[in-house]
Design a protein around this motif. Structure first.
Motif, PDB file in Angstrom:
ATOM      1  N   LEU A   5       0.889  -1.185   0.017  1.00 56.56           N
ATOM      2  CA  LEU A   5      -0.141  -0.029  -0.095  1.00 56.56           C
ATOM      3  C   LEU A   5       0.992   1.371   0.118  1.00 56.56           C
ATOM      4  O   LEU A   5       1.766   1.322   0.927  1.00 56.56           O
ATOM      5  N   ILE A   6       0.640   2.239  -0.922  1.00 54.37           N
ATOM      6  CA  ILE A   6       1.487   3.373  -1.101  1.00 54.37           C
ATOM      7  C   ILE A   6       0.575   4.858  -1.344  1.00 54.37           C
ATOM      8  O   ILE A   6       0.009   4.540  -2.215  1.00 54.37           O
ATOM      9  N   LEU A  89       4.375   1.632   2.303  1.00 50.56           N
ATOM     10  CA  LEU A  89       5.670   2.253   1.865  1.00 50.56           C
ATOM     11  C   LEU A  89       5.452   3.697   1.537  1.00 50.56           C
ATOM     12  O   LEU A  89       4.432   4.080   0.990  1.00 50.56           O
ATOM     13  N   ASP A  90       6.282   4.496   1.827  1.00 51.97           N
ATOM     14  CA  ASP A  90       6.017   5.935   1.290  1.00 51.97           C
ATOM     15  C   ASP A  90       6.580   5.961  -0.039  1.00 51.97           C
ATOM     16  O   ASP A  90       7.364   5.049  -0.575  1.00 51.97           O
ATOM     17  N   THR A 158       6.464   5.377   9.364  1.00 53.88           N
ATOM     18  CA  THR A 158       5.597   5.148   8.316  1.00 53.88           C
ATOM     19  C   THR A 158       6.233   4.750   7.067  1.00 53.88           C
ATOM     20  O   THR A 158       5.327   4.255   6.155  1.00 53.88           O
ATOM     21  N   ALA A 159       7.503   5.191   6.878  1.00 56.48           N
ATOM     22  CA  ALA A 159       8.197   4.912   5.569  1.00 56.48           C
ATOM     23  C   ALA A 159       8.107   3.805   4.958  1.00 56.48           C
ATOM     24  O   ALA A 159       8.023   3.371   3.813  1.00 56.48           O
ATOM     25  N   ASN A 160       8.035   2.535   5.927  1.00 56.51           N
ATOM     26  CA  ASN A 160       8.479   1.212   5.672  1.00 56.51           C
ATOM     27  C   ASN A 160       8.218   0.310   6.659  1.00 56.51           C
ATOM     28  O   ASN A 160       8.923  -0.065   7.417  1.00 56.51           O
ATOM     29  N   PHE A 161       6.875  -0.027   6.676  1.00 54.88           N
ATOM     30  CA  PHE A 161       6.461  -1.066   7.719  1.00 54.88           C
ATOM     31  C   PHE A 161       5.338  -2.174   7.277  1.00 54.88           C
ATOM     32  O   PHE A 161       4.598  -1.716   6.394  1.00 54.88           O
ATOM     33  N   ASN A 203      15.835  -3.857   6.581  1.00 55.07           N
ATOM     34  CA  ASN A 203      15.495  -4.091   5.506  1.00 55.07           C
ATOM     35  C   ASN A 203      14.757  -2.709   4.779  1.00 55.07           C
ATOM     36  O   ASN A 203      13.844  -2.342   4.905  1.00 55.07           O
ATOM     37  N   PRO A 204      15.890  -1.986   4.437  1.00 58.82           N
ATOM     38  CA  PRO A 204      15.772  -0.420   3.973  1.00 58.82           C
ATOM     39  C   PRO A 204      14.928  -0.342   2.764  1.00 58.82           C
ATOM     40  O   PRO A 204      15.223  -1.075   1.895  1.00 58.82           O
ATOM     41  N   VAL A 205      14.349   0.780   2.837  1.00 62.37           N
ATOM     42  CA  VAL A 205      14.091   1.641   1.396  1.00 62.37           C
ATOM     43  C   VAL A 205      15.030   2.720   1.339  1.00 62.37           C
ATOM     44  O   VAL A 205      15.564   3.030   2.380  1.00 62.37           O
TER      45      VAL A 205
END
Length: 294
Positions: A5-6, A89-90, A158-161, A203-205
């Motif tokens: 979901l973006i 993801l942002d 909230t950027a990546n979860f 597990n980065p973006v």
């Protein structure tokens, strides 16, 4: 089974969607979907570019006419999802790891929420003058996995979860926050209150686009106004708000801020911004909001 979901606003994200789509398609027996919700974008060229998402298999782009804010758009996305795991993801990030989705799947049952963090792509141009870049680089350095594990709720982003769908629907983001900022902090506090477990992983973006200094300052000021209007809800979760409540610090910062605010703001928008000045400016700006209410 996973729903990616973006939320997006005036941000082209078809490259991000293609990257995620490619990874999902390679994972055997994975049921997946990618949903992008546009929160009332005003840039028609970006809208036109993102409409191409609807031509991609397994992907959906929903254009909403009215901007509702970062909390409400995420709640909306959750209601549109179909699968039990939701990966938020942002829109303004990139995927560097080829096993990004697989990593989340393997870690999906280690917590009610799994946070993957964000990183910065090594810039191809000199960004030593860019305040957002300097700020994010310093934040990442000070918040390695060991720190995030010690403070799991305060480190939520909230950027990546990844989150269980039933938990997200039962505990949505606070939709009273309509302006930019602090919806993630308030959500982290809610998770702690409800004893919902968070697992932090590497597990980065990656962030690759950094707004101008003046725009970043304006966004920061908007966020500080959000903090001020929600200060009772934020108690215990904002170091800045706690600091501003200390009488001595309040007096000292106010005295300096009233004399230096114009100079500070100009220097922050210039070519050599200082993080120390940025922190002082934020404190002074926030304390002034408090004083205006008395």
């Amino acid at each position: 089974m996973i729903s990616i979901l973006i939320p997006t606003y005036n941000c082209p994200c078809i490259d991000l969607v293609k990257s995620l789509q490619g990874q999902c398609a390679l994972i055997k027996d994975l049921k997946w979907e990618i949903i992008v919700a546009d929160d009332g974008s005003t840039d028609n060229s970006i809208i036109e570019a993102n409409l191409a998402i609807n031509k991609l298999a397994g992907c959906l782009y929903i254009l909403r006419e009215k901007n509702t804010g970062r909390a409400m758009i995420r709640n909306f996305l959750a209601t549109k999802s179909h699968y039990g795991k939701l990966l938020f993801l942002d829109a303004d990030v990139a995927i560097q790891r080829e096993d990004f989705i697989q990593k989340y799947i393997s870690e999906s049952d280690t917590g009610d929420i799994v946070c993957g963090r964000y990183d910065i792509i090594s810039p191809t141009r000199n960004l030593s003058h860019n305040l957002r870049y300097i700020y994010e680089k310093d934040y990442i350095r000070k918040h390695p996995l060991s720190v995030r594990e010690k403070h799991p709720y305060q480190s939520f982003s909230t950027a990546n979860f990844l989150i269980n769908r039933d938990i997200m629907l039962a505990h949505p983001f606070d939709e009273s926050i309509r302006e930019y900022g602090y919806e993630d902090v308030l959500f982290g506090k809610l998770l702690e209150k409800e004893n919902i477990s968070i697992k932090h992983i590497d597990n980065p973006v990656t962030l690759y686009d950094f707004e101008s200094n003046i725009k970043f300052i304006e966004k920061t000021e908007t966020a500080l106004n959000t903090l001020y209007h929600n200060r009772e809800k934020m108690k215990g979760f904002s170091r800045l708000a706690h600091f501003a409540e200390q009488p001595v610090a309040n007096r000292i910062i106010t005295s300096v801020y009233n004399r230096k605010k114009g100079q500070w703001r100009k220097s922050l928008c210039d070519t050599s911004p200082s993080l120390k000045i940025f922190q002082l400016y934020k404190a002074g700006y926030y304390i002034t909001l408090i004083q205006k209410s008395h």
